[in-house]
Design an enzyme around this catalytic site. Structure first.
Site, PDB file in Angstrom:
ATOM      1  N   LEU A 119      95.382  76.442 -37.248  1.00 54.89           N
ATOM      2  CA  LEU A 119      94.706  77.026 -36.080  1.00 54.89           C
ATOM      3  C   LEU A 119      95.359  77.433 -35.263  1.00 54.89           C
ATOM      4  O   LEU A 119      95.510  78.130 -33.372  1.00 54.89           O
ATOM      5  CB  LEU A 119      93.916  76.095 -35.552  1.00 54.89           C
ATOM      6  CG  LEU A 119      92.985  75.737 -36.610  1.00 54.89           C
ATOM      7  CD1 LEU A 119      91.466  75.323 -36.043  1.00 54.89           C
ATOM      8  CD2 LEU A 119      91.804  77.442 -36.556  1.00 54.89           C
ATOM      9  N   PRO A 121      98.107  79.734 -34.138  1.00 52.34           N
ATOM     10  CA  PRO A 121      98.284  80.863 -34.010  1.00 52.34           C
ATOM     11  C   PRO A 121      97.580  81.788 -33.296  1.00 52.34           C
ATOM     12  O   PRO A 121      97.674  82.829 -32.348  1.00 52.34           O
ATOM     13  CB  PRO A 121      98.777  81.948 -35.219  1.00 52.34           C
ATOM     14  CG  PRO A 121      99.246  80.367 -35.905  1.00 52.34           C
ATOM     15  CD  PRO A 121      98.149  79.576 -35.601  1.00 52.34           C
ATOM     16  N   TYR A 122      96.362  81.443 -34.065  1.00 52.55           N
ATOM     17  CA  TYR A 122      94.842  81.908 -33.444  1.00 52.55           C
ATOM     18  C   TYR A 122      94.438  81.346 -32.053  1.00 52.55           C
ATOM     19  O   TYR A 122      94.247  81.548 -31.656  1.00 52.55           O
ATOM     20  CB  TYR A 122      93.497  81.515 -34.055  1.00 52.55           C
ATOM     21  CG  TYR A 122      92.324  81.506 -33.359  1.00 52.55           C
ATOM     22  CD1 TYR A 122      91.315  82.893 -32.988  1.00 52.55           C
ATOM     23  CD2 TYR A 122      91.685  80.539 -32.815  1.00 52.55           C
ATOM     24  CE1 TYR A 122      90.490  82.891 -32.649  1.00 52.55           C
ATOM     25  CE2 TYR A 122      90.355  80.831 -32.277  1.00 52.55           C
ATOM     26  CZ  TYR A 122      89.463  81.809 -32.250  1.00 52.55           C
ATOM     27  OH  TYR A 122      88.521  82.185 -31.718  1.00 52.55           O
ATOM     28  N   LEU A 123      94.346  80.213 -31.565  1.00 52.94           N
ATOM     29  CA  LEU A 123      94.255  79.456 -29.870  1.00 52.94           C
ATOM     30  C   LEU A 123      95.625  80.405 -29.586  1.00 52.94           C
ATOM     31  O   LEU A 123      95.309  80.669 -27.929  1.00 52.94           O
ATOM     32  CB  LEU A 123      94.211  78.054 -30.521  1.00 52.94           C
ATOM     33  CG  LEU A 123      93.286  76.852 -30.542  1.00 52.94           C
ATOM     34  CD1 LEU A 123      93.834  75.632 -30.647  1.00 52.94           C
ATOM     35  CD2 LEU A 123      92.362  77.422 -30.706  1.00 52.94           C
ATOM     36  N   LYS A 126      94.222  83.375 -28.192  1.00 50.72           N
ATOM     37  CA  LYS A 126      93.062  83.124 -27.759  1.00 50.72           C
ATOM     38  C   LYS A 126      94.159  83.163 -26.293  1.00 50.72           C
ATOM     39  O   LYS A 126      93.543  83.923 -25.133  1.00 50.72           O
ATOM     40  CB  LYS A 126      92.584  82.457 -27.904  1.00 50.72           C
ATOM     41  CG  LYS A 126      91.285  82.808 -29.143  1.00 50.72           C
ATOM     42  CD  LYS A 126      90.960  84.288 -29.008  1.00 50.72           C
ATOM     43  CE  LYS A 126      89.407  84.217 -28.195  1.00 50.72           C
ATOM     44  NZ  LYS A 126      88.452  85.438 -27.810  1.00 50.72           N
TER      45      LYS A 126
END
Length: 207
Positions: A119, A121-123, A126
């Site tokens: 998770l 890279p997504y965070l 964001k």
């Protein structure tokens, strides 16, 4: 108020579009492809604009007072959509004279190292978008919900700068994003939210 909904065809975005369509605001649903236009017009009766976050989106913001960013890549292109796409829309909103920007982010965006490696890279994407918004001249609100579910809305949440990990319905997140547009107490604030026992309006008034 003319409000552009980025990601209007998505899980949270459709709830946002429905809420705005039933409100006194004027909704402009942003979709990525022409094939989604008729569906959104027929389902919600709103104006629909085609714009791809991977390209120039300036035309989508023209005449809008506010933006609700509810778009997401579902993990397929976190840099292109969740980071660069959001940044591109923030810049376009500033350029076109919009004043308000409500961002759908994610719990733990500011501490990705505390989440599973898959998770992170997504965070991180964001967080980069959130920080770009915070550094802009827009009146921002950044909403960081816990794990999203498709359960019916409860209308009751917990809100704080930090909350324990938990769940929240997509319908309730949409209600938060829409309610935050006009609640001045949320201006310039970033907060996390999960399901709780306080009404959305009361929670946002005291965050």
């Amino acid at each position: 108020m003319d409000v552009l909904i980025a990601g209007s065809h998505g899980g949270v975005g459709q709830h946002v579009t429905e809420l705005l369509a039933e409100s006194e605001q004027t909704a402009h649903a942003m979709v990525r492809t022409e094939s989604q236009v008729d569906e959104m017009e027929e389902k919600f009766g709103v104006d629909v604009v085609v714009a791809d976050l991977a390209e120039d989106v300036t035309h989508a913001v023209e005449g809008c007072d506010a933006v609700i960013f509810a778009a997401g890549s579902s993990g397929e292109d976190v840099e292109g959509v969740d980071r660069d796409g959001a940044i591109r829309l923030i810049d376009a909103a500033e350029q076109e004279g919009a004043e308000r920007f409500v961002m759908l982010s994610s719990i733990n965006a500011d501490r990705p190292e505390e989440s599973p490696e898959a998770l992170q890279p997504y965070l991180e994407a964001k967080l980069a978008a959130d920080e770009h918004l915070q550094d802009s001249d827009l009146i921002y609100t950044i909403v960081r919900p816990g794990a999203l579910t498709d359960e019916p809305a409860t209308g009751e949440i917990e809100v704080a700068r930090r909350v324990e990990r938990g769940e929240i319905t997509r319908a309730d997140v949409a209600r938060i994003l829409v309610a935050a547009l006009d609640i001045e107490n949320t201006y310039g604030k970033t907060f996390e939210t999960i399901e709780g026992d306080e009404s959305i309006e009361d929670a946002l008034e005291t965050v």
